[in-house]
Design a protein around this motif. Structure first.
Motif, short mmCIF file in Angstrom:
data_model
loop_
_atom_site.label_atom_id
_atom_site.label_comp_id
_atom_site.label_asym_id
_atom_site.label_seq_id
_atom_site.Cartn_x
_atom_site.Cartn_y
_atom_site.Cartn_z
N LEU A 34 9.44 -8.23 14.77
CA LEU A 34 8.32 -7.75 13.90
C LEU A 34 7.64 -6.36 14.89
CD1 LEU A 34 6.38 -8.08 11.63
CD2 LEU A 34 5.22 -9.90 13.11
N THR A 38 6.82 -2.85 13.13
CA THR A 38 5.35 -2.51 12.86
C THR A 38 4.96 -1.66 13.83
OG1 THR A 38 4.46 -4.30 14.03
CG2 THR A 38 4.73 -4.79 11.84
N LEU A 45 0.86 -8.71 18.71
CA LEU A 45 1.25 -9.67 17.62
C LEU A 45 1.14 -11.22 17.86
CD1 LEU A 45 4.30 -7.53 16.46
CD2 LEU A 45 2.29 -7.84 15.09
N LYS A 62 -0.48 -1.15 9.75
CA LYS A 62 0.74 -1.05 10.41
C LYS A 62 1.69 -2.28 10.32
CE LYS A 62 0.17 2.17 14.45
NZ LYS A 62 0.18 2.44 15.55
N ILE A 63 1.04 -3.49 10.38
CA ILE A 63 1.73 -4.70 10.10
C ILE A 63 2.27 -4.78 8.49
CG2 ILE A 63 1.57 -7.29 9.65
CD1 ILE A 63 -0.37 -6.89 12.49
N ASN A 65 2.69 -2.45 6.33
CA ASN A 65 3.62 -1.27 6.15
C ASN A 65 5.05 -1.77 6.79
OD1 ASN A 65 1.84 0.37 4.95
ND2 ASN A 65 1.38 1.52 6.55
N GLY A 66 5.12 -2.40 7.99
CA GLY A 66 6.27 -2.83 8.54
C GLY A 66 7.00 -3.96 7.80
N LEU A 67 6.01 -4.80 7.17
CA LEU A 67 6.45 -5.84 6.22
C LEU A 67 6.68 -5.52 4.73
CD1 LEU A 67 4.56 -8.97 7.90
CD2 LEU A 67 6.94 -8.42 7.94
N GLN A 132 3.15 2.43 3.04
CA GLN A 132 4.51 2.29 2.88
C GLN A 132 4.87 3.38 1.63
OE1 GLN A 132 3.69 -1.93 2.82
NE2 GLN A 132 3.99 -1.90 0.86
#
Length: 192
Positions: A34, A38, A45, A62-63, A65-67, A132
């Protein structure tokens, strides 16, 4: 920070942490993986998941978008009928505390649309990293006026003016006035 604001921050921290842990477990992702997705540290985290850290709006983006999820997924409260009243929902502050975002009508799933109310302080600025791929952002100024920057272009918006743009690029909001600006955001996620 007032006592009420601190309680709101604790509530958001617990909600984000609980939801993040649930999504991470559902996807069978380690904290290290993760962190790589992210660009948020594993330590941060872990603190977020335990409700020990109050993530800024930048970290939440950021979280999300990363997911590849809407930020409202992290902030969602489960209810059948919901009324979104000013200052009663979750609140997230930008790192510089110039912008306060209130998610509205979020759902617990991985929805493709989300709405937010935002309050930009007088003289305040907020710059967002690229979201994203496939996110379209609609912004309407409900009170005041703002300059919206999309890449290197600036657009002046007054009360009730709206703008639409692809949010998968850097963008920002500048309030050059001595009064707060109130913004209404609609985010459409066109890719899953």
């Amino acid at each position: 920070m007032s006592e009420e604001t601190m309680k709101d921050a604790e509530k958001v921290a617990k909600q984000v942490g609980h939801t993040l842990r649930r999504i991470r477990k559902e996807r069978n992702i380690s904290l290290q993986e993760l962190a790589e997705f992210t660009e948020v540290s594993k330590l941060t985290l872990g603190k977020i998941e335990r409700g020990e850290a109050n993530p800024s709006l930048t970290v939440i983006w950021k979280i999300a978008n990363g997911l590849s999820i809407p930020i409202s997924t992290l902030l969602a409260e489960t209810q059948q009928v919901a009324i979104s009243r000013k200052n009663e929902g979750n609140k997230v502050l930008s790192t510089n505390e110039e912008l306060m975002l209130e998610p509205m009508f979020t759902n617990a799933g991985y929805g493709s649309i989300e709405t937010h109310r935002a309050f930009l302080k007088p003289g305040g600025e907020y710059y967002a990293d690229a979201h994203q791929a496939g996110v379209i952002e609609y912004v309407t100024v409900m009170e005041g006026s703002v300059m919206v920057q999309v890449k290197n272009e600036f657009y002046e918006l007054n009360t009730y003016d709206s703008i639409k743009f692809s949010a998968d690029q850097e963008h920002g909001y500048l309030n050059r006035n001595s009064t707060p600006a109130v913004l209404h955001f609609v985010m459409i996620y066109t890719k899953s």
